[in-house]
Design an enzyme around this catalytic site. Sequence first.
Site: not given
Length: 145
Positions: A39, A50, A52, A77, A79, A82, A142
């Site tokens: 991130n 982010h 990912e 996990s 979002c 992503c 975030d």
Amino acid sequence: MDEFLKAALEEAKKGYAEGGIPIGSVLVHQGKIIGRGHNRRVQKGSVVLHGEMDALENAGRLPASVYKECTIYTTLSPCPMCSGTILLYGIPKVVIGENKTFMGEEALLQSRGVDVTVADDKECFELMQNFISEKPELWNEDIGV
């Protein structure tokens, strides 16, 4: 801990050390990391980087067939943004470090045929808890709170 989840955690720690949000990710194809990131919203003043998204960006432009053979590892996990990107590119497998701190769109991913595995990793969880206790306002920003 799986070697690829460990690499994602190393990315998360880099982000933390840079003053950012400690979420890391790696994109793996045929047993090799082809993209890694963390991130960088704070570091780059970005609204979309982010963990990912950074890993995918760092993998570069790939043929659609490659994404369809990848696994993305992420320390937290994913979002909605992503998860949508995972679906858009047809990435068939996601390995998540932990989902106690934040439950992303795992149900959506699974409903669309993505194989989702949660490692429930203590170190991923503790890193996020430390960060949230230090910078709750940044965490809330975030996740859109």
